[in-house]
Design a protein around this motif. Structure first.
Motif, PDB file in Angstrom:
ATOM      1  N   GLY A 175      54.643  97.168 113.031  1.00  0.00           N
ATOM      2  CA  GLY A 175      54.406  95.729 112.975  1.00  0.00           C
ATOM      3  C   GLY A 175      53.275  95.359 112.032  1.00  0.00           C
ATOM      4  N   HIS A 176      52.425  96.344 111.675  1.00  0.00           N
ATOM      5  CA  HIS A 176      51.344  96.059 110.730  1.00  0.00           C
ATOM      6  C   HIS A 176      51.604  96.694 109.379  1.00  0.00           C
ATOM      7  CE1 HIS A 176      48.684  95.846 114.538  1.00  0.00           C
ATOM      8  NE2 HIS A 176      49.310  94.726 114.326  1.00  0.00           N
ATOM      9  N   ARG A 177      52.273  97.848 109.405  1.00  0.00           N
ATOM     10  CA  ARG A 177      52.614  98.512 108.148  1.00  0.00           C
ATOM     11  C   ARG A 177      53.980  99.147 108.336  1.00  0.00           C
ATOM     12  NH1 ARG A 177      49.850 103.607 109.332  1.00  0.00           N
ATOM     13  NH2 ARG A 177      49.555 103.662 111.554  1.00  0.00           N
ATOM     14  N   ASN A 276      33.379  99.400 110.182  1.00  0.00           N
ATOM     15  CA  ASN A 276      33.237  99.054 111.595  1.00  0.00           C
ATOM     16  C   ASN A 276      34.194  99.892 112.428  1.00  0.00           C
ATOM     17  OD1 ASN A 276      33.743  97.658 114.113  1.00  0.00           O
ATOM     18  ND2 ASN A 276      32.519  96.018 113.219  1.00  0.00           N
ATOM     19  N   GLU A 277      33.656 100.570 113.440  1.00  0.00           N
ATOM     20  CA  GLU A 277      34.500 101.528 114.149  1.00  0.00           C
ATOM     21  C   GLU A 277      35.657 100.881 114.897  1.00  0.00           C
ATOM     22  OE1 GLU A 277      32.611 103.329 117.642  1.00  0.00           O
ATOM     23  OE2 GLU A 277      30.792 102.272 117.058  1.00  0.00           O
ATOM     24  N   LYS A 278      35.562  99.603 115.133  1.00  0.00           N
ATOM     25  CA  LYS A 278      36.661  98.947 115.836  1.00  0.00           C
ATOM     26  C   LYS A 278      37.612  98.263 114.850  1.00  0.00           C
ATOM     27  CE  LYS A 278      38.203  98.855 119.877  1.00  0.00           C
ATOM     28  NZ  LYS A 278      38.479 100.047 120.634  1.00  0.00           N
ATOM     29  N   TYR A 279      37.074  97.684 113.805  1.00  0.00           N
ATOM     30  CA  TYR A 279      37.926  96.979 112.852  1.00  0.00           C
ATOM     31  C   TYR A 279      38.523  97.916 111.815  1.00  0.00           C
ATOM     32  CZ  TYR A 279      35.655  92.622 114.262  1.00  0.00           C
ATOM     33  OH  TYR A 279      35.179  91.556 114.941  1.00  0.00           O
ATOM     34  N   SER A 298      28.813  97.128 111.878  1.00  0.00           N
ATOM     35  CA  SER A 298      28.077  96.136 112.667  1.00  0.00           C
ATOM     36  C   SER A 298      26.573  96.325 112.570  1.00  0.00           C
ATOM     37  CB  SER A 298      28.522  96.204 114.118  1.00  0.00           C
ATOM     38  OG  SER A 298      28.477  97.544 114.551  1.00  0.00           O
ATOM     39  N   ASN A 321      42.834  97.638 106.707  1.00  0.00           N
ATOM     40  CA  ASN A 321      42.443  98.608 107.703  1.00  0.00           C
ATOM     41  C   ASN A 321      42.507  99.963 107.021  1.00  0.00           C
ATOM     42  OD1 ASN A 321      42.510 100.562 109.753  1.00  0.00           O
ATOM     43  ND2 ASN A 321      43.335  99.091 111.211  1.00  0.00           N
ATOM     44  N   TYR A 324      45.110 102.677 107.889  1.00  0.00           N
ATOM     45  CA  TYR A 324      46.470 102.552 107.383  1.00  0.00           C
ATOM     46  C   TYR A 324      46.599 103.147 105.986  1.00  0.00           C
ATOM     47  CZ  TYR A 324      47.249  99.238 111.220  1.00  0.00           C
ATOM     48  OH  TYR A 324      47.373  98.649 112.447  1.00  0.00           O
ATOM     49  N   MET A 363      49.934  95.231 105.469  1.00  0.00           N
ATOM     50  CA  MET A 363      49.384  93.883 105.388  1.00  0.00           C
ATOM     51  C   MET A 363      47.876  93.959 105.195  1.00  0.00           C
ATOM     52  SD  MET A 363      51.581  91.616 105.406  1.00  0.00           S
ATOM     53  CE  MET A 363      51.165  89.982 105.957  1.00  0.00           C
ATOM     54  N   PRO A 364      47.328  93.046 104.417  1.00  0.00           N
ATOM     55  CA  PRO A 364      45.871  93.044 104.268  1.00  0.00           C
ATOM     56  C   PRO A 364      45.233  92.522 105.557  1.00  0.00           C
ATOM     57  CG  PRO A 364      46.796  91.182 103.122  1.00  0.00           C
ATOM     58  CD  PRO A 364      47.953  91.973 103.649  1.00  0.00           C
ATOM     59  N   MET A 365      43.949  92.676 105.641  1.00  0.00           N
ATOM     60  CA  MET A 365      43.212  92.197 106.800  1.00  0.00           C
ATOM     61  C   MET A 365      42.259  91.127 106.288  1.00  0.00           C
ATOM     62  SD  MET A 365      40.332  94.400 108.608  1.00  0.00           S
ATOM     63  CE  MET A 365      40.937  95.388 109.861  1.00  0.00           C
ATOM     64  N   ARG A 366      42.177  90.017 106.995  1.00  0.00           N
ATOM     65  CA  ARG A 366      41.225  88.978 106.541  1.00  0.00           C
ATOM     66  C   ARG A 366      39.895  89.239 107.219  1.00  0.00           C
ATOM     67  NH1 ARG A 366      44.999  83.980 107.398  1.00  0.00           N
ATOM     68  NH2 ARG A 366      46.813  85.157 106.742  1.00  0.00           N
ATOM     69  N   ILE A 367      38.994  89.846 106.477  1.00  0.00           N
ATOM     70  CA  ILE A 367      37.706  90.219 107.085  1.00  0.00           C
ATOM     71  C   ILE A 367      36.763  89.017 107.089  1.00  0.00           C
ATOM     72  CG2 ILE A 367      35.828  91.895 107.055  1.00  0.00           C
ATOM     73  CD1 ILE A 367      37.568  93.731 105.432  1.00  0.00           C
TER      74      ILE A 367
END
Lengths: 367, 611
Positions: A175-177, A276-279, A298, A321, A324, A363-367
């Motif tokens: 769903g993301h890649r 960022n370890e979560k993002y 962070s 991400n 990915y 998909m790109p990520m909007r940071i």
């Protein structure tokens, strides 16, 4: 009823089939494997009710036997026995004695007749595909990492196998890649598609080897059968509609560059340390003949990697991400990869040089 | 088919009474409100048989003039408002002109009143529909309303009355609600001739303590916040003083007790991070705002209100309370009047704080290891070379005054949590401060510190969005679609701020195009539905923050020091200092307390010292 077998002859097939046996089960017999021996042949079968692997070994065993034993315990015993030990197995009522030298193990068994053996689906087999083991393994590895894991969209927890004309397309997405690969088949078929469950795919990759030997894939309704070497693998397929991947794969992305795969992979891995370890967000900043990879976390730490590339497209600042990206770079095997972009909000296409059969969309990520 | 006709006035009143006078307690509430609206400073209530038999409220308010007495018992007659403008900006508790008439319609009512313009008091009585003539009465001040035999002419309703005790309980609760809202008025409550509650006019905090008990006030902090014409003040209990039931929850809007979904949601959310999920906070809060911005004319019983700008009220209450709850241990001054008392003597409220008898019973269990216990305690002290930690001679001197000099950091200010002396069983850190002993659950404390750090880091930045390669479309109802459209038309799209991009595909289909990166593996549809429901109901959604915090909580838990990790004294001191600097460090992520104080007095008591 007793048989004799060499420890080394048994060990390899035993570990191959044991992979799918679940440790914890509500159905005790599922933690067992089926052991059938007939004079010059021994067949091991394991199942989790979704898929089944059976492996036959040609070896003189000097007897007949048909029972089910705990897969894990038998494997542990064989593994810890000395090399080339001669194992004798003899059933006594509901138990089996495994004996070698001065070691003796009495194991509980369950009747072989109760073992839930999966059989080939009745009815006409629709399609029989033949493909080399090595090329199948390569196809699976190219897309396997993009499969979803325990997604509520159950049809994403597997790989799409699509036969269309003389092409076999394999697609995985969460769903993301999305990862797409394709290969040419020897003959032409009617269009057919199945979704192969995640676990089957992972087992297949383990079982397939690098030989040119052929794999016969039979696709029947609700079932896929794989036969190669001594191995027969039967798997249920996921009943669902896989998303239309052709709409997702972009074409005509203008801004593209080619880069050494290992070079960008290592840069990404270094930059990801401070993401960022979560993002896991990373920015790719493209300017003429230069690519910068920038990540911050962070704690306001920042990593910057600069690569010299041949790039003449428009300047671009786009977030991803990094996991990915690292995934795809790790799993393709070509020397160079091609990244193509449209703008900062549209998907990115990753392809490999000199091969139109592989496409990866993220998909790109909007940071 | 019977023909349509106007109902007799008496019946209309009885029907109206059904809404207003649900039970004796509601009648009591109405009459008490009348007394307060009349400017009384002393109100006494006498009930017989839980208020069913008789209810007598006397006050020293303005009183009712002779010629208005009959009107007072008539429907839609009031002195409180006179025009629509008044209704829109109503500042009195009552305004409908219904209460007394409704009560009179279903009981034997007698109103005796003295108005300053009259020579003496006057009395009027009613029984159901019939009013007596106004007659002179002996009364020097105020008004007495006496209600007898409630529901005497509505047997159906009478059947629904509960036992005397239950009804009295409800009356007492109604009385308590009124008493809390007006600390400046003296109240007296009598039941069957016995005084139950006597409240002298006093300060708000004293009144709260009298009504809600000393344990509440010891565990609660005072807050007073105002912004943009809104003011929230009152007392809220610390998360560790939480209840199983929602009983100690009082919210007043412009002095009127309300039960409002919007307000309770905001309060609940403010506590969400520090309160265990099946516990309920305790509080008495007063919201004050321009009466024009709130509509109280929603329901005859007036416990519901509508805010003109619900969103900003929600936000204001949430922030005010959230901020107050977040104040770290180090700086109690703005909120808690007396830190030492509220932390140290909180024995009855905190289930985790052992009371004196419990300590006693525990002595047996420890009896076989006290030597080792003390050895560690003092052994650590004597060989401690860290200049920041206490020296052994102060530690052996149990006199709190002698210890007053310890626990000071270079600037001369005291560290509220003092200095670590030892760690026991790899779980608890013992520290001493000027009040005595501090016991810290190191994992819980560290978990909170990590959690707050993670949260602060993320709160500061924008929510990163992950657009979906395969948008997820789902079937939505009209409300959901309308919410999306409404948000899209706003300049500050609430959905986008939360990291969502939701598109309307058709009047019944929505598609999630982007979700917050943090929640990329979550079920996008369920998440979107939650966010939309929140946005619709409360104007703001914390669904994302809540989910995110859950994740952060897990991360924090894994990152925090585990039990059985041996810490050195400097490490323990660092933990204490971090706790002092961290918001909400009094509770771990799950609402359990992270530390408690055993004062020297309590320790002395345990050893029967100084007796």
């Amino acid at each position: 009823m007793n048989i004799k077998i060499n420890r080394d002859t048994l060990l390899k097939p035993l570990s191959s089939v044991s992979g799918i046996v679940e440790r914890r089960h509500t159905l005790p017999i599922l933690s067992n494997l089926l052991l059938e021996a007939k004079q010059d042949k021994i067949v091991l079968t394991a199942t989790d009710l979704e898929m089944q692997i059976s492996l036959s070994v040609e070896t003189a065993v000097g007897g007949e036997l048909s029972t089910t034993i705990s897969a894990k315990k038998l494997l542990d015993i064989c593994r810890s026995l000395p090399e080339n030990a001669e194992i004798t197995m003899a059933t006594q009522e509901s138990k089996i004695q495994v004996k070698t030298g001065k070691s003796r193990f009495n194991l509980q068994t369950l009747p072989a007749n109760d073992y839930p053996v999966m059989t080939k689906a009745a009815g006409a087999t629709n399609t029989v595909i033949k493909i080399g083991q090595k090329s199948l393994k390569r196809l699976l590895k190219q897309v396997e990492f993009a499969m979803a894991q325990q997604d509520i969209r159950y049809y994403l927890n597997g790989l799409l196998f699509e036969v269309n004309g003389n092409r076999l397309n394999v697609v995985g997405t969460d769903g993301h890649r999305l990862s797409f690969t394709s290969t040419e088949l020897g003959s032409s078929y009617e269009k057919q598609e199945i979704i192969l469950p995640r676990k089957t795919v992972i087992e297949l990759i383990k079982l397939l080897d690098e030989s040119e030997e052929e794999v016969t894939i039979e696709v029947a309704s609700g079932q896929a059968n794989f036969a190669f070497g001594d191995i027969r693998l039967i798997s249920k397929v996921i009943d669902g509609k896989f998303p239309d991947y052709t709409r997702v794969i972009p074409s005509g992305h203008q801004n593209s560059f080619t880069v050494d795969r290992m070079m960008i992979l290592l840069s990404m891995q270094r930059a990801s340390i401070l993401s960022n370890e979560k993002y896991r967000g990373i920015r790719m900043v493209l300017t003429e003949n230069s690519l910068k990879l920038i990540s911050t976390n962070s704690e306001q730490e920042e990593a910057e990697e600069e690569l010299e590339i041949n790039y003449a497209g428009s300047a671009l600042d786009i977030g991803f991400n990094v996991t990915y990206m690292i995934d795809v770079l790790n799993n393709v095997d070509s020397e160079n990869v091609v990244f193509s972009f449209a703008d900062a909000n549209s998907s990115c296409l990753v392809t490999v040089e000199n091969d139109n059969n592989y496409k990866y969309v993220v998909m790109p990520m909007r940071i | 088919m019977p023909s349509i006709k106007l109902l007799p006035d008496q019946l209309v009143s009885q029907i109206a009474a059904g809404e207003v006078v649900e039970r004796p307690a509601s009648a009591l509430k109405e009459i008490l409100e009348n007394s307060l609206d009349a400017g009384s400073t002393e109100v006494s209530v006498a009930l017989l048989n839980g208020g069913i038999k008789q209810m007598r409220v006397s006050d020293n308010g303005g009183g009712i003039a002779r010629n208005e007495l009959a009107l007072a018992l008539t429907r839609h007659a009031t002195s409180k408002i006179s025009s629509l403008d008044d209704l829109e900006r109503v500042a009195s508790l009552g305004f409908r002109g219904e209460a007394l008439a409704s009560i009179a319609a279903i009981s034997r009512t007698e109103v005796t009143s003295y108005h300053s313009q009259e020579k003496h008091g006057w009395r009027i009585a009613s029984e159901g529909a019939y009013l007596t003539e106004v007659e002179p009465a002996a009364l020097a001040v105020g008004t007495i309303v006496e209600i007898q035999d409630l529901y005497f002419n509505t047997p159906a309703r009478r059947k629904f009355l509960k036992t005397e005790n239950t009804e009295f309980g409800h009356c007492e609760e109604a009385f308590r609600r009124i008493a809390l809202s007006r600390p400046d008025v003296t109240f007296l409550l009598q039941h069957n001739g016995r005084a139950v509650m006597r409240l002298a006019a006093s300060e708000a905090q004293k009144r709260f303590e009298e009504v809600l008990g000393a344990d509440f006030s010891a565990e609660a902090f005072y807050l007073d916040e105002s912004a943009a014409g809104l003011r929230l003040w009152g007392m809220a209990a610390k998360p560790t003083f939480s209840r199983h039931a929602r009983d100690t929850q009082y919210v007043y809007v412009n002095g009127r007790f309300v039960r409002d979904k919007l307000i309770s949601h905001a309060i609940r959310q403010a506590y969400q991070d520090v309160l265990h999920h099946d516990r309920h906070p305790a509080f008495v809060l007063f919201l004050e705002l321009d009466p024009g911005l709130v509509d109280v004319n929603v329901h005859p019983s007036k416990t519901e209100v509508r805010f003109r700008d619900g969103q900003s009220v929600h936000r204001f209450i949430f922030h005010a309370l959230h901020k107050a709850l977040a104040t770290p241990i180090g700086m109690p001054s703005s909120l808690t009047p007396d830190m030492a008392v509220s932390e140290g003597n909180a024995i009855p409220a905190q289930p985790f704080v052992p009371t004196y008898p419990r300590f006693q019973s525990n002595i047996d269990l420890r009896a076989n290891e006290p030597a080792g216990f003390y050895q560690t305690l003092f052994g650590d002290l004597s060989r401690s070379s860290n200049p920041e930690t206490v020296t052994s001679d102060t530690a052996t001197m149990p006199d709190p005054i002698a210890n007053a000099s310890i626990g000071l950091h270079p600037s001369g200010q005291e560290y509220p949590l003092g200095f670590a002396v030892a760690q026991i069983h790899g779980v608890y850190v013992l520290a001493q401060n000027t009040q005595g002993l501090v016991v810290v659950d190191m994992h819980a404390a560290h978990e909170r510190i990590m959690y707050e750090k993670l949260k602060n880091a993320l709160d500061a930045s924008r929510v990163p969005m992950q657009p979906l390669l395969l948008p997820v479309s789902f079937h939505a109802d009209h409300l959901e679609v309308a919410t999306v459209q409404e948000q899209q038309s706003l300049p500050d799209n609430g959905l986008q701020q939360l990291g969502f991009d939701i598109a309307v595909l058709s009047p019944t289909t929505l598609a999630v195009r982007s979700i917050p990166v943090m929640l990329k593996d979550a079920d996008a549809v369920a998440l979107a539905r939650d966010v939309l429901a929140d946005l619709r109901q409360y104007g703001a959604s914390r669904a994302f923050t809540e989910r995110r915090n859950e994740l952060l909580g897990t991360m924090a838990c894994h990152a925090a020091v585990r039990a059985n990790r041996i810490l050195t004294i400097p490490e323990m001191n660092a933990l204490l200092r971090d706790m002092e600097a961290t918001e909400r460090s009094g509770q771990c992520n799950h609402g359990r307390p992270t530390w408690f104080q055993v004062t020297m007095i309590e320790l002395d008591k345990m050893f029967m010292r100084g007796k």
